[in-house]
Design an enzyme around this catalytic site. Sequence first.
Site, PDB file in Angstrom:
ATOM      1  N   GLU A   1      36.199  10.670  20.234  1.00  0.00           N
ATOM      2  CA  GLU A   1      35.351  11.871  20.157  1.00  0.00           C
ATOM      3  C   GLU A   1      33.894  11.518  19.888  1.00  0.00           C
ATOM      4  O   GLU A   1      33.185  12.249  19.194  1.00  0.00           O
ATOM      5  CB  GLU A   1      35.870  12.859  19.104  1.00  0.00           C
ATOM      6  CG  GLU A   1      37.322  13.218  19.234  1.00  0.00           C
ATOM      7  CD  GLU A   1      37.707  13.684  20.627  1.00  0.00           C
ATOM      8  OE1 GLU A   1      36.830  14.144  21.365  1.00  0.00           O
ATOM      9  OE2 GLU A   1      38.894  13.575  20.975  1.00  0.00           O
ATOM     10  N   GLY A   2      33.434  10.424  20.445  1.00  0.00           N
ATOM     11  CA  GLY A   2      32.033  10.024  20.297  1.00  0.00           C
ATOM     12  C   GLY A   2      31.886   8.894  19.315  1.00  0.00           C
ATOM     13  O   GLY A   2      32.111   9.068  18.124  1.00  0.00           O
TER      14      GLY A   2
END
Length: 613
Positions: A464-465
């Site tokens: 997620e990043g």
Amino acid sequence: MSLRATLDFLLYDWLHAEDLTRRTRFTDHSRETFDAVLDTCERIAREKYAPFNRTVDTEEPRLDGDKVILPQATHDAHRAYAESGMLSAAQDYQEGGMQLPYTIEAAANGFFGLASVSIGSALLTKGNANLLLVHGTEMQKAVFARNELNGRFAGTMCLSEPQAGSSLSDIATRAVPDGPDFENDPLGPRYRLTGNKMWISAGDHELTENIVHLVLAKIPGPDGKLIPGTRGISLFIVPKKMVGTDGQLTGVRNDVALAGLNHKLGWRGTTNTLLNFGEGRFPVPSTGAGQAQAGAVGYLVGRPHEGLRCMFHMMNEARIGVGTAAVVLGLAGYYASLDYAKNRPQGRPLGPAGKDPAQPQVRIIEHADVKRMLLAQKSYCEGALALELYCARLVDEQHTADPAVADDARLLLEVLTPIAKSWPSEWCLEANSLAIQVHGGYGYTRDFPVEQYWRDNRLNMIHEGTHGIQAADLLGRKVLMEDGKGLQLLAGRINATIERATNKPDLAADASALAAALQQVGAATKAAWATGVPGEALANAVPYMQAFGHMVLAWIWLDVALVAAAAPAGAAREGRLRAQRFFFHYELPKIGAWLNVVSARDPTCADMPEESF
């Protein structure tokens, strides 16, 4: 101190979650209903998740033909979770939900991550459904979102590609109209997708009747070429199995093929896949009476070329979920190492008496350095838990408060989201490392669970990043957006806590230290952007984020300490105040070193010649 006791303090004594029941949306609730949800989730996690955490770690997903086989325990846990109503807990009544505050939902989901993060709590399914409820058509909501929320379908998000990784502007998956009448499909404009997606969590399994993939792809321009950059990205619903407008399966398999399973360091119980869209293994008939052809059928969500905007609705929720997963994994290691330290005899006290081998050994918790490691874990994890719950409360403020308060909550959440994702994923991982160290050599073996907690938590800095992406988002966008209003809002909240703490003799010095840290971060933000050159400003974005995160956690701890200090004397009160003191004495001073390179726009890393490595 158990997770439940910590949650009760943070929810009710610190965040005053009961006050939410005065809001129109939550008037049917009370502390009793909140506690009932926490009780139910704690019980399911204890009975269906925790006993099988090692099982799902050792019995990884495997292929049997085109099917992914998971342990029976995973099926049982998923069924119990779905039947609990937690998939739709925060949804409207008309969606089959409980209209539960997101603050309570986030807290309750912590029990599942603590018990077995690898089995999971359907984070992506809920995020997928939430996105469709905001951006989908009424038919898409009825057929896909509501069947995800009732447990019939599962959901994923498909962003990364083997050649692109986190660089979404470089994705190559294509979507072309499925025939001349493509816009008139009742499920949405119908396209054919071809391409490959990588690192798809829960990308294939037999836990549910169907899997709803949300896929980013590019629609070619008039010249047949893909539009470069992120402008051309659109979002599509691509079901694993075709569905009718009544929500029932049609018996036709969509052209989505499982190309392989990724075998990870941790989260081994979660299926992680490479998916091929439109390779022709499962050809699907065209609209009308057309002949079966290659290309996965996908239905456009929202308008063309606005896919990334829609997807970020899901990604931001997922980032808070990732942070919470990191927190509870850190807490799992802390609880395990605390128990071990209380029961493991080794060594003797320092001083003359300790040199006498005839003297009995002491438990290792009596050694100062072991206390240091335990206190570090407690300060990292309980502080980060408070941060995640604070962010969850901002979600509720954004959706149910008066417009001005709601807008402040929105902007404050924008600034804090990179920290809510990245800080726990770094420092609660460090807590897991310390838990191994407390166990000594035993911690490095599979005889104790702390090595698995570390392996599971190591993923959270990536998905997620990554850290670098979150840091660039924070310094490159979030602190600057709307002329720096979000940063000003945060500074205002921090200064309000400082003002209250300044009047408490035991906390006044720490209030002064936090004020100095806030000033340092503000000065470093200006210095980083002094030349206006993004390459110079962002060269040290990660040290900036580390310092910013430590400042935020210090603020959270000081705010918590103000409440703890007013509580009755006891072990819980003393533990929280000691953890706050540890963070200020041992951690907050680190920000100076991080911010030095930021303020100087130090080019050491950015200018390093490739050949010199």
